[in-house]
Design a protein around this motif. Structure first.
Motif, PDB file in Angstrom:
ATOM      1  N   PRO A   1       2.478   7.172   2.487  1.00  0.00           N
ATOM      2  CA  PRO A   1       3.490   8.184   2.155  1.00  0.00           C
ATOM      3  C   PRO A   1       3.183   8.997   0.904  1.00  0.00           C
ATOM      4  CG  PRO A   1       4.342   5.960   1.779  1.00  0.00           C
ATOM      5  CD  PRO A   1       3.070   5.822   2.547  1.00  0.00           C
ATOM      6  N   GLY A   2       2.379   8.440   0.011  1.00  0.00           N
ATOM      7  CA  GLY A   2       2.001   9.163  -1.198  1.00  0.00           C
ATOM      8  C   GLY A   2       0.699   9.923  -1.059  1.00  0.00           C
ATOM      9  N   GLY A   3       0.282  10.198   0.186  1.00  0.00           N
ATOM     10  CA  GLY A   3      -0.994  10.881   0.394  1.00  0.00           C
ATOM     11  C   GLY A   3      -2.143   9.902   0.260  1.00  0.00           C
ATOM     12  N   CYS A   4      -3.276  10.361  -0.235  1.00  0.00           N
ATOM     13  CA  CYS A   4      -4.445   9.493  -0.351  1.00  0.00           C
ATOM     14  C   CYS A   4      -4.170   8.355  -1.340  1.00  0.00           C
ATOM     15  CB  CYS A   4      -5.668  10.287  -0.807  1.00  0.00           C
ATOM     16  SG  CYS A   4      -7.134   9.249  -1.058  1.00  0.00           S
ATOM     17  N   PHE A   5      -4.268   7.127  -0.864  1.00  0.00           N
ATOM     18  CA  PHE A   5      -4.005   5.961  -1.708  1.00  0.00           C
ATOM     19  C   PHE A   5      -4.889   5.958  -2.948  1.00  0.00           C
ATOM     20  CE2 PHE A   5      -5.135   1.726  -3.116  1.00  0.00           C
ATOM     21  CZ  PHE A   5      -3.925   1.064  -3.181  1.00  0.00           C
ATOM     22  N   PHE A   6      -6.168   6.280  -2.774  1.00  0.00           N
ATOM     23  CA  PHE A   6      -7.099   6.158  -3.894  1.00  0.00           C
ATOM     24  C   PHE A   6      -6.943   7.288  -4.897  1.00  0.00           C
ATOM     25  CE2 PHE A   6      -8.851   3.420  -0.648  1.00  0.00           C
ATOM     26  CZ  PHE A   6      -9.029   2.263  -1.385  1.00  0.00           C
ATOM     27  N   ALA A   7      -6.519   8.457  -4.449  1.00  0.00           N
ATOM     28  CA  ALA A   7      -6.192   9.518  -5.395  1.00  0.00           C
ATOM     29  C   ALA A   7      -4.976   9.129  -6.221  1.00  0.00           C
ATOM     30  CB  ALA A   7      -5.932  10.825  -4.641  1.00  0.00           C
TER      31      ALA A   7
ATOM     32  N   THR B   1       0.829  -1.207   0.000  1.00  0.00           N
ATOM     33  CA  THR B   1       0.000   0.000   0.000  1.00  0.00           C
ATOM     34  C   THR B   1       0.865   1.259   0.000  1.00  0.00           C
ATOM     35  OG1 THR B   1      -0.225  -0.192   2.418  1.00  0.00           O
ATOM     36  CG2 THR B   1      -2.028  -1.061   1.063  1.00  0.00           C
ATOM     37  N   ASP B   2       1.943   1.230   0.755  1.00  0.00           N
ATOM     38  CA  ASP B   2       2.854   2.387   0.761  1.00  0.00           C
ATOM     39  C   ASP B   2       3.446   2.613  -0.631  1.00  0.00           C
ATOM     40  OD1 ASP B   2       2.401   2.798   3.444  1.00  0.00           O
ATOM     41  OD2 ASP B   2       4.346   2.042   4.115  1.00  0.00           O
ATOM     42  N   LEU B   3       3.897   1.534  -1.244  1.00  0.00           N
ATOM     43  CA  LEU B   3       4.519   1.633  -2.559  1.00  0.00           C
ATOM     44  C   LEU B   3       3.518   2.115  -3.607  1.00  0.00           C
ATOM     45  CD1 LEU B   3       6.999   1.111  -4.351  1.00  0.00           C
ATOM     46  CD2 LEU B   3       6.203  -1.257  -4.608  1.00  0.00           C
ATOM     47  N   ALA B   4       2.311   1.555  -3.602  1.00  0.00           N
ATOM     48  CA  ALA B   4       1.305   1.942  -4.597  1.00  0.00           C
ATOM     49  C   ALA B   4       0.866   3.386  -4.418  1.00  0.00           C
ATOM     50  CB  ALA B   4       0.099   1.009  -4.519  1.00  0.00           C
ATOM     51  N   SER B   5       0.879   3.891  -3.189  1.00  0.00           N
ATOM     52  CA  SER B   5       0.490   5.285  -2.964  1.00  0.00           C
ATOM     53  C   SER B   5       1.487   6.258  -3.587  1.00  0.00           C
ATOM     54  CB  SER B   5       0.344   5.568  -1.463  1.00  0.00           C
ATOM     55  OG  SER B   5       1.604   5.718  -0.820  1.00  0.00           O
ATOM     56  N   ILE B   6       2.697   5.789  -3.820  1.00  0.00           N
ATOM     57  CA  ILE B   6       3.735   6.630  -4.430  1.00  0.00           C
ATOM     58  C   ILE B   6       3.857   6.365  -5.927  1.00  0.00           C
ATOM     59  CG2 ILE B   6       6.215   7.157  -4.452  1.00  0.00           C
ATOM     60  CD1 ILE B   6       6.244   6.305  -1.480  1.00  0.00           C
ATOM     61  N   GLU B   7       3.890   5.094  -6.300  1.00  0.00           N
ATOM     62  CA  GLU B   7       4.180   4.725  -7.685  1.00  0.00           C
ATOM     63  C   GLU B   7       2.956   4.272  -8.469  1.00  0.00           C
ATOM     64  OE1 GLU B   7       7.457   2.001  -7.853  1.00  0.00           O
ATOM     65  OE2 GLU B   7       8.726   3.261  -6.579  1.00  0.00           O
TER      66      GLU B   7
ATOM     67  N   GLU C   1      -9.432  -0.833   3.916  1.00  0.00           N
ATOM     68  CA  GLU C   1      -9.600  -1.062   5.352  1.00  0.00           C
ATOM     69  C   GLU C   1      -8.976   0.077   6.159  1.00  0.00           C
ATOM     70  OE1 GLU C   1      -8.056  -4.851   6.417  1.00  0.00           O
ATOM     71  OE2 GLU C   1      -9.571  -5.983   5.304  1.00  0.00           O
ATOM     72  N   VAL C   2      -7.794   0.513   5.761  1.00  0.00           N
ATOM     73  CA  VAL C   2      -7.133   1.617   6.461  1.00  0.00           C
ATOM     74  C   VAL C   2      -7.941   2.905   6.311  1.00  0.00           C
ATOM     75  CG1 VAL C   2      -5.067   3.073   6.507  1.00  0.00           C
ATOM     76  CG2 VAL C   2      -4.843   0.597   6.245  1.00  0.00           C
ATOM     77  N   PHE C   3      -8.425   3.162   5.113  1.00  0.00           N
ATOM     78  CA  PHE C   3      -9.230   4.356   4.839  1.00  0.00           C
ATOM     79  C   PHE C   3     -10.463   4.398   5.746  1.00  0.00           C
ATOM     80  CE2 PHE C   3     -12.377   6.867   2.598  1.00  0.00           C
ATOM     81  CZ  PHE C   3     -11.659   7.869   1.964  1.00  0.00           C
ATOM     82  N   VAL C   4     -11.161   3.286   5.821  1.00  0.00           N
ATOM     83  CA  VAL C   4     -12.380   3.230   6.636  1.00  0.00           C
ATOM     84  C   VAL C   4     -12.042   3.386   8.116  1.00  0.00           C
ATOM     85  CG1 VAL C   4     -14.267   1.725   7.391  1.00  0.00           C
ATOM     86  CG2 VAL C   4     -13.693   1.892   4.961  1.00  0.00           C
ATOM     87  N   ALA C   5     -10.986   2.705   8.565  1.00  0.00           N
ATOM     88  CA  ALA C   5     -10.616   2.767   9.975  1.00  0.00           C
ATOM     89  C   ALA C   5     -10.141   4.153  10.383  1.00  0.00           C
ATOM     90  CB  ALA C   5      -9.519   1.735  10.271  1.00  0.00           C
ATOM     91  N   THR C   6      -9.519   4.878   9.457  1.00  0.00           N
ATOM     92  CA  THR C   6      -8.947   6.186   9.763  1.00  0.00           C
ATOM     93  C   THR C   6      -9.951   7.315   9.622  1.00  0.00           C
ATOM     94  OG1 THR C   6      -6.808   5.382   8.943  1.00  0.00           O
ATOM     95  CG2 THR C   6      -7.048   7.765   9.194  1.00  0.00           C
TER      96      THR C   6
END
Length: 219
Positions: free
Chosen positions: A110-116, A26-32, A73-78
């Motif tokens: 780290p890349g901000g909003c994962f879905f954006a 998830t961290d990697l995909a949020s950046i790349e 899951e992280v989005f909903v929990a946060t």
């Protein structure tokens, strides 16, 4: 027949390994982006072997789908779950907006909003991964829109339902603009600007100013 205790231990270790790998994914995909999320790239990033990752996810698409599910899951929990402590309508809407800004500002990923970060990868590519990202976003948009409509029904906002749909769109757009501009400029100020814009739009829609105190764009 295998000992059930042995099988349970293996399952627990597999679940733990999957959780650790998905955190890296998830961290990697949020950046790349999801296009950059390959078994080889994830092995390099996580320190795991390609074969172990391939065994866990059975290919690139399986990895991508599991990554989207973990990010959801992280989005909903946060964002969503903490806001459910507030009653439906304006109070929950304000909590959702505040949490959404904080989720991006605090770099939960780290890349901000994962879905954006990932939606641009899949928006013109039909298939299961596109469906998973679209489902996460449409559920989020629909939930926020429902709180706007509930606020209108409760008399907390003095607009009609057509205006409510537009207001929800504008509030989401402010959140997404803050995320993208902060990442581009390396600056937190867009979150304060977005929060001020949200307050302005809600006040114009008839919100009680006292109910907007929780809507801030800074820590």
């Amino acid at each position: 027949m295998a000992d059930p205790a042995v099988l349970d231990g293996r399952r627990a270790r597999g679940d733990a390994s999957r959780s650790v790998v998905l955190r890296s994914a998830t961290d990697l995909a949020s950046i790349e982006g999801l296009d950059g999320l390959t078994i080889g790239r994830l092995a390099e990033e996580s320190g795991r072997s390609k074969s172990s990752i391939a065994t866990l996810f059975r290919g690139k698409e399986g990895l991508q789908l599991a990554t989207v599910a973990a990010a959801r899951e992280v989005f909903v929990a946060t964002i969503v779950e903490p806001a459910r402590a507030e009653p439906r309508g304006l109070r929950r809407l304000v909590a959702l907006l505040h949490n959404a800004l904080a989720y991006s500002r605090d770099r939960v990923f780290p890349g901000g909003c994962f879905f954006a970060a990932t939606s641009a990868d899949v928006d013109s590519k039909p298939g299961p991964v596109n469906d998973a990202v679209r489902s996460a976003l449409t559920t989020w948009y629909g939930y926020l829109e429902a709180q706007v409509r509930a606020a209108v029904a409760a008399g907390e906002l003095t607009i009609d339902q057509d205006e409510a749909d537009r207001l929800a769109f504008e509030l989401i757009a402010l959140d997404e603009a803050a995320n993208s501009r902060s990442l581009l400029l390396g600056d937190d100020r867009p979150y304060a600007l977005a929060a001020a814009g949200m307050r302005s739009r809600l006040l114009a829609a008839g919100a009680d100013p006292a109910l907007l105190d929780g809507l801030v764009g800074t820590a």
